[in-house]
Design a protein around this motif. Structure first.
Motif: not given
Length: 131
Positions: A113-131
């Protein structure tokens, strides 16, 4: 599709690094203590590679899309994906294997759960930053 590549790569890197640290250093002895006899002597790279390529893709698809959701929602969905994926794996093992202690199931589910949350947060940040 190209909209998902950068978030996927972010999730892949974060999940890979975190799991390498967790399984290789932090919890290595814990797993050996809990299920030592059941562990393979050598890592089977083909199934590991399939998991580490496929899981971040599923995580990104289920947590980040459809696009336009608030980042907090995307991160919460990533946490839910981790809880369900790791929970199903661990509780199924606890129910069907001779040696899969509840302590291990709970720790591994919490980790996933923790690792998925961290990976999902990184993905969400990248999606928001580079969209």
């Amino acid at each position: 599709m190209s909209q998902a590549i950068k978030p996927y790569l972010a999730a892949l890197i974060v999940m890979g690094v975190l799991d390498a640290l967790w399984l290789g250093l932090v919890a290595k002895d814990f797993y050996r203590e809990q299920i030592g006899a059941q562990m393979a002597e050598q890592i089977r790279w083909a199934p590991a590679l399939v998991f580490y390529l496929a899981y971040p893709a599923a995580l990104v698809a289920l947590a980040l899309f459809p696009a336009g959701q608030p980042v907090a929602t995307q991160v919460a969905r990533a946490a839910l994906v981790g809880l369900v994926a790791y929970g199903v794996y661990d509780l199924t093992n606890a129910a069907t294997l001779r040696q899969w202690p509840l302590k291990l199931a709970l720790a591994d589910t919490a980790w996933g759960t923790f690792a998925s949350t961290a990976a999902g947060a990184a993905a969400a940040w990248v999606a928001q930053r580079f969209s």
